[in-house]
Scaffold this active site. Structure first.
Site, mmCIF file in Angstrom:
data_model
loop_
_atom_site.group_PDB
_atom_site.id
_atom_site.type_symbol
_atom_site.label_atom_id
_atom_site.label_comp_id
_atom_site.label_asym_id
_atom_site.label_seq_id
_atom_site.Cartn_x
_atom_site.Cartn_y
_atom_site.Cartn_z
ATOM 1 N N ASN A 86 -120.044 24.464 -13.528
ATOM 2 C CA ASN A 86 -118.822 24.934 -13.253
ATOM 3 C C ASN A 86 -118.777 26.637 -12.894
ATOM 4 O O ASN A 86 -118.840 27.044 -14.106
ATOM 5 C CB ASN A 86 -117.469 24.559 -14.149
ATOM 6 N N TRP A 87 -118.956 26.966 -11.690
ATOM 7 C CA TRP A 87 -119.156 28.512 -11.646
ATOM 8 C C TRP A 87 -117.708 29.191 -11.547
ATOM 9 O O TRP A 87 -117.724 30.434 -11.563
ATOM 10 C CB TRP A 87 -120.012 28.818 -10.331
ATOM 11 N N LYS A 88 -116.774 28.656 -11.838
ATOM 12 C CA LYS A 88 -115.356 29.057 -11.939
ATOM 13 C C LYS A 88 -115.005 30.316 -10.944
ATOM 14 O O LYS A 88 -115.690 30.067 -9.946
ATOM 15 C CB LYS A 88 -115.220 29.730 -13.406
ATOM 16 N N SER A 138 -119.390 25.525 -24.102
ATOM 17 C CA SER A 138 -120.688 26.318 -24.600
ATOM 18 C C SER A 138 -121.961 25.588 -24.621
ATOM 19 O O SER A 138 -122.750 25.621 -25.753
ATOM 20 C CB SER A 138 -120.088 26.810 -26.059
ATOM 21 N N GLU A 190 -113.889 18.025 -22.853
ATOM 22 C CA GLU A 190 -114.157 19.447 -23.302
ATOM 23 C C GLU A 190 -112.920 20.041 -24.146
ATOM 24 O O GLU A 190 -111.864 20.337 -23.691
ATOM 25 C CB GLU A 190 -113.732 20.162 -21.794
ATOM 26 N N HIS A 212 -109.068 20.528 -15.187
ATOM 27 C CA HIS A 212 -109.905 21.410 -15.838
ATOM 28 C C HIS A 212 -109.005 22.034 -16.995
ATOM 29 O O HIS A 212 -107.640 22.153 -16.647
ATOM 30 C CB HIS A 212 -110.559 22.573 -15.241
ATOM 31 N N GLY A 235 -115.994 28.521 -23.164
ATOM 32 C CA GLY A 235 -116.284 29.874 -23.016
ATOM 33 C C GLY A 235 -116.235 30.894 -24.103
ATOM 34 O O GLY A 235 -115.996 32.121 -24.078
ATOM 35 N N GLU A 262 -108.421 24.963 -17.816
ATOM 36 C CA GLU A 262 -107.973 26.244 -17.176
ATOM 37 C C GLU A 262 -106.875 25.936 -16.477
ATOM 38 O O GLU A 262 -105.815 26.579 -16.128
ATOM 39 C CB GLU A 262 -109.070 27.172 -16.742
ATOM 40 N N GLY A 317 -120.018 25.777 -17.824
ATOM 41 C CA GLY A 317 -119.469 26.848 -17.383
ATOM 42 C C GLY A 317 -120.740 28.128 -17.414
ATOM 43 O O GLY A 317 -121.527 28.041 -16.593
ATOM 44 N N GLY A 318 -120.352 28.877 -18.195
ATOM 45 C CA GLY A 318 -121.174 30.084 -18.321
ATOM 46 C C GLY A 318 -122.636 29.966 -18.012
ATOM 47 O O GLY A 318 -123.037 30.670 -17.403
HETATM 48 C C1 PEP Z 1 -116.263 25.047 -18.309
HETATM 49 O O1 PEP Z 1 -115.998 25.855 -17.687
HETATM 50 O O2 PEP Z 1 -116.017 23.726 -18.104
HETATM 51 C C2 PEP Z 1 -117.107 25.328 -19.547
HETATM 52 C C3 PEP Z 1 -117.175 23.990 -20.360
HETATM 53 O O3 PEP Z 1 -117.340 26.325 -19.758
HETATM 54 P P1 PEP Z 1 -118.610 26.916 -21.044
HETATM 55 O O4 PEP Z 1 -119.725 26.213 -20.562
HETATM 56 O O5 PEP Z 1 -118.742 28.453 -20.516
HETATM 57 O O6 PEP Z 1 -117.880 26.797 -22.132
#
Ligand code: PEP
Length: 250
Positions: free
Chosen positions: A9-11, A212, A167, A95, A173, A97, A233-234
């Site tokens: 997920n590049w957000k 993470s 999640e 998600h 994040g 967010e 994500g990151g």
């Molecule tokens: C996400 O964006 O769904 C996520 C899990 O981010 P991260 O891996 O950065 O915690």
């Protein structure tokens, strides 16, 4: 279909040149993954990336879609049909967010889930509790409610064409990963909830962990019996790291 999935997920990161570099590096480094691999770039880059990924093992997902199938007067929205048309196979739904920053509630997310499937996309339904909810001991109540909201309207059979992502919001994040025991326990709870309605679908539905995930913790997480890959994500913004996570999936 592989047993496990690793999705990036590049957000809202990067512009066109960054995205192209990242995709180029993923294509160069791609091996014969044991899992399905996909990336979810921001909307404006989907078509170009779809062309770049064409013929490769990589699949394309979007980060959100309109709850209404359209077409119609929905300024600013993007329909499932449009996403499918530009080459998406998957789409994130609910998600954390979207839930927290854009006030998406369970009912809206259930509509988005159905809109995704109606357009021929595989929804990746995200569920998870906040830190406060975990500390109050209501993780299962929250996750169970988020899951039920979709099952009640779409029916359990819909999960045969969907993916679930657990999640924990406090791990997204933040650099804080749920312990493998914490993650496995919630994954087993989710599978158990699905099994109450359909044991076969419960066995086959893929439940990803997100929060993470890194190359250093992926293998241990993915080795848990109810963790079928990761939503990343990151770490998915760094090709080397993301490729290692893909390679860690069984
Ligand atoms: C996400 O964006 O769904 C996520 C899990 O981010 P991260 O891996 O950065 O915690």
């Amino acid at each position: 279909m592989r047993r496990s999935v690793v999705a990036g997920n590049w957000k809202m990161h990067g512009v066109r040149a960054d995205q192209a570099r990242l995709v180029g590096a993923l294509l160069e480094g791609a091996e014969d993954f044991a899992c399905d691999v996909l990336v979810c770039p921001p909307f404006p880059y989907l078509l170009e990336i779809s062309r770049q990924l064409s013929g490769s093992v990589w699949r394309l997902g979007a980060q959100d879609l309109c709850a209404d199938p359209g077409p119609g007067a929905f300024t600013g929205e993007v329909s499932g049909t449009m996403l499918h048309d530009v080459g998406c196979t998957h789409v994130l739904v609910g998600h954390s967010e979207r839930r927290a920053l854009y006030a998406e509630d369970d009912a809206l997310i259930a509509r988005k889930f159905q809109a995704a499937q109606a357009a021929g996309l595989v929804p990746i339904l995200c569920v998870g509790e906040s830190l406060d909810e975990r500390e109050r001991g209501v993780t299962e109540t929250v996750v169970g409610r988020q899951l039920a909201a979709v099952l009640d309207v779409a029916g359990v059979a819909a999960l045969s064409r969907a993916i679930i992502a657990y999640e924990p919001v406090w791990a997204i994040g933040t650099g804080k990963t749920a312990t493998v025991e914490q993650a496995q326990a919630v994954h087993a709870f989710i599978r158990g909830r699905v099994a109450v309605q359909d044991a076969m679908i419960a066995r086959s539905v893929r439940i990803l962990y997100g929060g993470s995930v890194k190359a250093s913790n992926a293998a241990e997480l993915f080795a848990q019996p109810d963790i079928d890959g990761g939503l990343v994500g990151g770490a998915s913004l760094h090709a080397d790291e993301f490729l290692k996570i893909g390679a860690a999936a069984p």
